[in-house]
Design a protein around this motif. Sequence first.
Motif, short mmCIF file in Angstrom:
data_model
loop_
_atom_site.label_atom_id
_atom_site.label_comp_id
_atom_site.label_asym_id
_atom_site.label_seq_id
_atom_site.Cartn_x
_atom_site.Cartn_y
_atom_site.Cartn_z
N LYS B 61 0.86 -1.18 0.00
CA LYS B 61 0.00 0.00 0.00
C LYS B 61 0.90 1.23 0.00
CE LYS B 61 -3.82 2.11 2.43
NZ LYS B 61 -3.98 2.86 1.18
N LYS B 81 -3.17 9.27 -8.31
CA LYS B 81 -4.51 8.86 -7.91
C LYS B 81 -4.66 7.33 -8.04
CE LYS B 81 -9.16 9.90 -8.88
NZ LYS B 81 -9.87 9.83 -10.14
N VAL B 82 -4.19 6.80 -9.14
CA VAL B 82 -4.28 5.35 -9.35
C VAL B 82 -3.38 4.61 -8.34
CG1 VAL B 82 -4.10 3.49 -11.04
CG2 VAL B 82 -4.74 5.78 -11.79
N LYS B 84 -2.44 5.63 -5.42
CA LYS B 84 -2.98 5.76 -4.07
C LYS B 84 -3.96 4.63 -3.75
CE LYS B 84 -6.00 8.99 -1.57
NZ LYS B 84 -5.33 9.44 -0.35
N ASP B 85 -4.74 4.22 -4.75
CA ASP B 85 -5.73 3.17 -4.54
C ASP B 85 -5.18 1.78 -4.82
OD1 ASP B 85 -7.54 5.15 -3.94
OD2 ASP B 85 -8.20 5.35 -6.03
N LYS B 87 -4.10 -1.80 -4.97
CA LYS B 87 -4.27 -3.00 -4.16
C LYS B 87 -4.07 -4.15 -5.13
CE LYS B 87 -7.31 -5.30 -0.98
NZ LYS B 87 -6.65 -6.51 -1.48
#
Lengths: 481, 481
Positions: B61, B81-82, B84-85, B87
């Motif tokens: 993460k 942005k991508v 940050k998310d 997973k």
Amino acid sequence: MRNLALLTDFYQLTMMNGYLKHGLHQDTVVFDLFFRKNPCKSSYTIIAGIEQVIDYIENLKFTEEDLNYLRGLGFDDDFLKVVKDFKFSGTIYAVPEGSIMFPSEPILRVKASCFEAQLIETALLNIINFQSLIATKASRICEAAEGDPVFEFGLRRAQGPDAGIYGARAAVIGGCSSTSNVLAGKMFDIPVVGTQAHSWVQSFDTELEAFRAYAATYPDNCLLLVDTYDTLKSGLPNAITVFNELRSKGYEPKGIRIDSGDIAYLSKEARKILNAAGFEGVSIVASSDLDEEIIYSLKIQKAAVNGWGVGTNLITSKGCPALGGVYKLSAMEKDGELLSKIKISENPEKITNPGYKKVVRIYHADDHNAQGDLIMLEDETIDTSKPLTIFHPTYTWKTKTFTNYRIREMLAPLYIDGKLVAPRKTVKEIKAYVAEELDSLWPEYKRMIRPQLYKVDLSEKLWKLKNDMVSQYREATKRGS
Amino acid sequence: MRNLALLTDFYQLTMMNGYLKHGLHQDTVVFDLFFRKNPCKSSYTIIAGIEQVIDYIENLKFTEEDLNYLRGLGFDDDFLKVVKDFKFSGTIYAVPEGSIMFPSEPILRVKASCFEAQLIETALLNIINFQSLIATKASRICEAAEGDPVFEFGLRRAQGPDAGIYGARAAVIGGCSSTSNVLAGKMFDIPVVGTQAHSWVQSFDTELEAFRAYAATYPDNCLLLVDTYDTLKSGLPNAITVFNELRSKGYEPKGIRIDSGDIAYLSKEARKILNAAGFEGVSIVASSDLDEEIIYSLKIQKAAVNGWGVGTNLITSKGCPALGGVYKLSAMEKDGELLSKIKISENPEKITNPGYKKVVRIYHADDHNAQGDLIMLEDETIDTSKPLTIFHPTYTWKTKTFTNYRIREMLAPLYIDGKLVAPRKTVKEIKAYVAEELDSLWPEYKRMIRPQLYKVDLSEKLWKLKNDMVSQYREATKRGS
């Protein structure tokens, strides 16, 4: 910060417990950390890792979990009580990080209770051995590259995450311009580099499309990997097509990277083709299982390479994957006085230098060239207004006399009575200091093949102490047998 | 758990950003993790580190701090942005940790978006390369020791803290009985061992006092280091004195350790002296710059050693400090279909095996002996009721036909759509599995000198696919030139 209190050999704990049980754990001892042989066919070693030694000591504390684990191993409450309150309260002298040092010279000198001095041995060695090894290897590789930038690319082959992280740090300290390791870049504020892998090229239907897509994303930083299919027949013509397109849009391309094949031949051919196409300014980067010997040989063959990406062989120091640093008892306090201690061995090189010692470097008074080092007892002084004669510890007829000289003490206080007394240093500062240090060495000490050996002698007083102690032990053993 | 999201090569990030900018970041790709050459003159490699791959993925993460660092490197908000998310949501098949594998065989097969598959490449290689290297080296050393316990003692020379910690783990998986590394002992519940160092002996006025003090603290676990002054003249007589004293108090001594000198000579002499003194049962442990070749040679010379402490040469895998694992694109989804991908090279061994593949191991139906492996395409099946003929991928006239056989698929699901689907395993379980795996190899594959090569062939379908793709690229390059 990670809790590394248990990063130690089990025998340190059994000894600590033993000292406690015999009421000796508060006895003051002196340990020297030194190595016996330079790594990587080098005539010198760049010392790195001192900042991580500080991190380690600052965070040295046993947690409840640690204590429970030790209880499970059989240690009793007496011992656990002392361990629970553990805080390093000793004194450490160390050379500034980035110093150039030589075999037998104390790099760190720990004066502490034997309880504390034993605990920290393993971690200190682990940290200093590895980073000094990689800094030295990097220095050798950069020496072979004759001033071309060298990029550290080894993370995927490093011996675990830390080896990648601290190896990148040490490589930059030793002379590399940057690393591919993003985490190391973040942790130590060192430049990171990288462009694309073969998988990028394979992900597009054609190599040309892949190059165009890369150029579109990074028009002002376009360096293309040209060996996915065929360096000269496919990669280079496609790169030139894209370079021309970039230039027509007002961007100047950066270069190409060759990752396989014969680097001497391919780089020279590529240089000709690039120049003929009007791209004299773009770089050729090579990265294919390189090390200092291969780069040295490619330089002799006049390979047209401007930058070197070095991976596995740097980050693991292939050919010499360990610096053999040791940590040896040199003195012990009895009734307020320091008694010298020695470790005897059948192998003369393994006999330690006894006593509370320092290292003095001798320079010409008028320039910055190091002339030789002297290991001496701490209470000895040198009157630089008088000539100084030093002699070889084995071949004592080999002497040298200095007249116009100045001296520098290499060891400086790092911790005094458990308090950090030296300022923290950035990689940038350490790297600049390494450059000064290397500049103080004659080129003869730095050459690739059979470098000249640097002179490290013992003071007469230390030499006598050592010889007397060896004779004493020989006598005692004879009587005992 | 440490945050290792940035433990990656910078080019993974530049490529990820490039894929994003071209709308390709969600495209599904398949990467194989494999190696091309066994390390340490071994004919096999023990795969280790799978549990740490799981730790890495579970904790993957990007923190705010990471994102800020990436912003500082020039990445734009779109990309951040991508990231940050991020997973991991892909599928990974892997061999069970402790499996014995061979060159070219997929060890891990990652099917994920190219965004995800690229990011994790470097850490996966870093983890698997190192631990598999050390597990294999340990296995070779234990093979040479012919069943004697081997103790991992290398922390002080390991390439940083992780190398010491995960190296100890891998060494125990590969066959070592224990480690000196206390932190590794705690983290992985593996046995730790250690007694005393030379500094213990030096800290007392005489060797005899030092031995007595140790015996008083550890009467039921008394193993004495006898080479501080003189192994045969001083250490051994003093040890026997203390052993007799122990015995008179009802304790049986454990042994002696010899850390220098000629181990063959000293151990045999020590054995005679110990036996003559009535201590046939005490062990002789050796620990002096050992590796598998030295132990093999000492065994031939009938050294009287019962246990081996191995440090530097095991923990750094001296002579071969890196397993050259790679991670190569083998397929890519286009319009819902997996297209095979290949990496061409002038060096035939570096041409990858294309396609979505699996590995099948062939055993005699009636025993546990492995007969050979077959790399095949995922959708191929084997009807074990019919004979199976395999052939060498280069010398295709070399064939072998199996009639009475059973097969085992080596790759099993580890992650499916980002979810961990395999049970976590302890070192103890993995170690037991390694023993089974080694037991399935004929001794000819395990001998020290020039072991027999294990057969790894390609299925006919895969072999044809590969040859067709190579020809196709050769044609395309010719046309291009």
